[in-house]
Design an enzyme around this catalytic site. Structure first.
Site: not given
Ligand code: NDP
Ligand code: 8X3
Length: 250
Positions: A151, A155
């Protein structure tokens, strides 16, 4: 004439709150997401305030994304503001036991989906030599936390793409920026933990950011005068200092 904004991930959380914030300001809306029923409900609610068109597609599917955006009726075709918000975390596991399906979902949605939608919208902005793109990154794009691995990578990629867009689109006068929140109380944790009980604990014991808090900052960014570009915002709730330090003592 009022501006038109296309918001991905408008069916809940930050995207939905941004749609409400923009509608209050009379910005025309193109709202995107996979859950059609929610799109219909939100459209019905916001049509009292502004013009709303819905696009029902999965950002992972590039054909669907291109077709949906190409299908916009004349009244909604000119996208002045693109809010690349669709995304989620899937799982919270150490790298050695992470799930490949979760990794695929995060890279396909958070990174590639953002690219497909941008690819479908940018040519009209470069042709007009105007436009504003805001990518919703995360504090997870600025620092890596335990079990955040993929994750956080997705990002970090959103931030790199944002900076790349700002450089490449500079000659066209197109504004590009990222809004990077810390913990926001939305459906995010329900998705991350696949509806599991861990989700309930994430926002307890402190006051997390609310979707509206982020939406207000997004509206602030899009409402600056032409010579001002909000390039990068990192925002936390008061109880959060960084990705691993949250004061739950109050
Ligand atoms: P939500 O789960 O409430 O909203 C996620 C939105 O993304 C939904 O509207 C969902 O719509 C959409 N979405 C997810 N997958 C897809 C897909 N494959 N195709 C199209 N749309 C999709 O979470 P948030 O509002 O919190 O998250 C919004 C953004 O903010 C994300 O990019 C997230 O990473 C980021 N963020 C969130 C933080 C948080 O703590 N909540 C903090 C920092 C950043 P649908 O399911 O209908 O398709
Ligand atoms: C969402 C914030 O800390 O859950 O991007 O990664 S966090």
């Amino acid at each position: 004439m009022n501006k038109t904004a296309l918001i991905t991930g408008a069916t809940s959380g930050i995207g939905e709150a941004t749609a409400y914030e923009f509608a209050k300001q009379g910005i025309n809306l193109v709202l995107c997401g996979r859950r059609l029923e929610r799109l219909n409900t939100i459209q019905k609610a916001l049509e009292r305030l502004t013009n709303v068109h819905i696009l029902n597609f999965d950002v992972r599917d590039k054909d669907q994304a291109f077709k949906a955006i190409a299908s916009l009726p004349d009244k909604f075709k000119t996208i002045d503001i693109l809010i690349n918000n669709a995304g989620n975390a899937h799982g919270l596991d150490p790298i050695e036991s992470g799930h490949v399906d979760d990794w695929d979902a995060m890279m396909d949605i958070n990174v590639k989906g953002l690219l497909y939608v941008s690819k479908a919208v940018i040519p009209q902005m470069t042709a007009r030599r105007s436009g504003h793109i805001i990518n919703i990154g995360s504090s997870a794009g600025k620092e890596v936390y335990p079990k955040g691995n993929v994750y956080c990578a997705s990002k970090h990629a959103v931030l790199a793409i944002t900076e790349g867009m700002r450089i490449d689109l500079n000659a066209y006068g197109i504004k590009v920026g990222a809004i990077n929140p810390g913990l926001v109380e939305t459906e995010f944790s329900k998705v991350r933990f696949k509806g599991g009980t861990e989700a309930n604990a994430v926002y307890t014991g402190f006051k997390a950011l609310q979707a509206k808090d982020v939406a207000e900052v997004i509206y602030f960014a899009v409402s600056r005068p032409p010579h001002v570009n909000i390039a990068d915002v990192l925002m936390f709730c008061t109880a959060q200092a960084n990705s691993t330090l949250v004061n739950k003592s109050k």
